[in-house]
Design an enzyme around this catalytic site. Structure first.
Site, mmCIF file in Angstrom:
data_model
loop_
_atom_site.group_PDB
_atom_site.id
_atom_site.type_symbol
_atom_site.label_atom_id
_atom_site.label_comp_id
_atom_site.label_asym_id
_atom_site.label_seq_id
_atom_site.Cartn_x
_atom_site.Cartn_y
_atom_site.Cartn_z
ATOM 1 N N HIS A 86 -101.247 33.704 24.740
ATOM 2 C CA HIS A 86 -99.906 34.002 24.190
ATOM 3 C C HIS A 86 -99.266 35.083 25.048
ATOM 4 O O HIS A 86 -99.649 36.250 24.985
ATOM 5 C CB HIS A 86 -100.005 34.485 22.738
ATOM 6 N N HIS A 139 -95.416 36.516 27.078
ATOM 7 C CA HIS A 139 -93.987 36.439 27.414
ATOM 8 C C HIS A 139 -93.807 36.864 28.863
ATOM 9 O O HIS A 139 -94.144 37.990 29.226
ATOM 10 C CB HIS A 139 -93.168 37.355 26.499
ATOM 11 N N LYS A 152 -93.697 25.700 19.995
ATOM 12 C CA LYS A 152 -93.671 26.966 19.272
ATOM 13 C C LYS A 152 -92.669 26.939 18.130
ATOM 14 O O LYS A 152 -91.494 26.637 18.325
ATOM 15 C CB LYS A 152 -93.317 28.100 20.252
ATOM 16 N N HIS A 188 -95.192 31.453 14.930
ATOM 17 C CA HIS A 188 -94.911 32.859 14.607
ATOM 18 C C HIS A 188 -94.876 32.917 13.081
ATOM 19 O O HIS A 188 -93.884 32.534 12.465
ATOM 20 C CB HIS A 188 -93.576 33.316 15.208
ATOM 21 N N HIS A 229 -100.664 35.926 17.099
ATOM 22 C CA HIS A 229 -100.711 37.381 16.869
ATOM 23 C C HIS A 229 -101.030 37.751 15.413
ATOM 24 O O HIS A 229 -100.229 38.374 14.721
ATOM 25 C CB HIS A 229 -99.444 38.083 17.349
ATOM 26 N N ASP A 280 -99.664 38.631 23.636
ATOM 27 C CA ASP A 280 -98.270 38.808 23.215
ATOM 28 C C ASP A 280 -97.598 39.918 24.012
ATOM 29 O O ASP A 280 -96.685 40.583 23.506
ATOM 30 C CB ASP A 280 -98.170 39.077 21.706
HETATM 31 O O1 DOR Z 1 -92.888 41.905 19.370
HETATM 32 C C1 DOR Z 1 -92.549 40.785 19.700
HETATM 33 N N1 DOR Z 1 -91.876 40.566 20.852
HETATM 34 N N2 DOR Z 1 -92.838 39.759 18.895
HETATM 35 C C2 DOR Z 1 -92.378 38.531 19.143
HETATM 36 O O2 DOR Z 1 -92.667 37.646 18.386
HETATM 37 C C3 DOR Z 1 -91.484 38.269 20.286
HETATM 38 C C4 DOR Z 1 -91.678 39.246 21.346
HETATM 39 C C5 DOR Z 1 -90.599 39.218 22.391
HETATM 40 O O3 DOR Z 1 -90.249 38.142 22.871
HETATM 41 O O4 DOR Z 1 -90.124 40.291 22.780
HETATM 42 ZN ZN ZN Z 2 -94.941 36.511 21.237
#
Ligand code: DOR
Ligand code: ZN
Length: 345
Positions: free
Chosen positions: A13, A15, A99, A136, A174, A247
């Protein structure tokens, strides 16, 4: 144990963002992990296989020379995703999950699903073709306490969803509560959860220690100490339903240190090292490899990596900030040390 050699881990997971931000962060993950499940919450979101194909190319182009890191893409489920799109995703070979963001749950989730019934047809199709659903898992209503959002989602949305789609493979992302741990342990086959380093290392006091600390704000929000303990117990229990997903979610400094700061903690610069800290804190380094390098690949039906990384039990200083395009990125532990470092780093 001063030296720990494990099969190369994967991050289930992550970003990575896009453009200059992607360029700034992808190397950290590529240095440590063989693969990562890349979240689709860009602006605009990755809702089609065509968009995912182009994004995958941008990720590959941003990798350091010689990197063998493999991005595993995901599609962003919306009220209008079609079964045909799922078929295209299934056929392309590089999309490994879809997702579900409940609309309004987190960063860039406004295009998410507003009413689950509207996607029942697509979920039935995903179940038929074996496409994983990544969730999520937080309820979004304004009347729901932010600390109860995960438990509320499990009780009111996830339990009925599992009954309606008894063969749909699901990852609850998460995981942040003892309730979530208990739920995953007892759920039917085909249900798993990722756990972040911050939810293993901190409880919600971290957000408020000595003042308000925006760099500890993520969603799901950090919970109580018994929740952290339950998560650490789960991660170190050698139960294949629990595996690594950082995450890591970079935001520029000004977006975090703001009167309305956004959610997300950046941990990619020391991700596996932080998990080593957490596992060492309960004397369970012997179980890090399974959590980080076996269970996720097995759940996703992918081969495990074959090369190794080595971690050294030596303090490693984290810089005060990193360049993030034209902006600055404040990493987790900025200006402090992490107890482990990558041998080659
Ligand atoms: O803290 C987070 N940041 N939780 C999420 O689900 C998305 C993520 C983000 O894309 O910044
Ligand atoms: Zn995330």
């Amino acid at each position: 144990m001063n030296r720990l050699r494990i099969l190369r881990p994967d991050d289930w997971h992550l970003h990575l963002r896009d453009g200059a931000a992607l360029q700034a962060v992808v190397g950290f993950t590529a240095q440590r992990f063989g693969r990562a499940i890349v979240m689709p919450n860009l602006k605009p979101p990755i809702t089609t296989t065509a968009l995912a194909r182009a994004y995958r190319q941008r990720i590959l182009s941003a990798l350091p020379a010689g990197s063998r890191f493999e991005p595993l893409l995901t599609l962003y489920l919306t009220n209008s995703t079609t079964p045909d799109e799922i078929d295209r995703a299934r056929a392309c070979g590089f999309i490994h999950g879809v997702k579900l963001y409940p609309a309004g749950a987190t960063t860039h989730s406004d295009a998410g699903v507003s009413d689950l019934e509207r996607v029942y047809g697509v979920l039935a199709h995903m179940e038929k073709v074996g496409m994983r659903l990544l969730i999520h898992g937080e309820s979004t209503g304004p009347d729901i306490d932010v600390f109860d959002r995960e438990s509320h989602f499990i009780d009111t949305v996830l339990e009925p969803l599992l009954v309606r789609f008894p063969r749909l493979p699901i990852v609850l992302e998460h995981l942040s509560t003892a309730r979530g741990v208990e739920f995953i342990r007892g759920a039917r086959p085909g249900i798993a959860a990722t756990i972040t380093p911050q939810h293993l290392l901190h409880n919600r006091n971290a957000i408020f220690s000595g003042g308000i600390r925006p760099h500890f704000y993520c969603l799901p929000i950090l919970k109580r100490e018994p929740d952290r303990e339950a998560l650490l117990e789960a991660a170190t229990s050698a139960n294949p339903r629990f595996f690594l997903g950082t995450d890591s979610a970079p935001h520029e400094k000004n977006a975090k240190e703001n009167s309305c700061g956004c959610a997300g903690m950046f941990t990619a610069h020391a991700a596996i090292e932080l998990y080593a800290e957490a596992f060492a804190s309960v004397g369970r380094l012997d179980r890090l490899e399974a959590f980080a390098s076996h269970f996720g690949a097995d759940f996703y039906g992918l081969p495990r990596n074959t090369d190794h990384i080595t971690l050294l039990n030596e303090p490693c200083m984290v810089p005060a900030g990193y360049l993030f395009g034209d902006a600055e990125l404040i990493p987790y532990r900025a200006g402090e040390t992490v107890g482990w470092r990558l041998e080659s780093a």
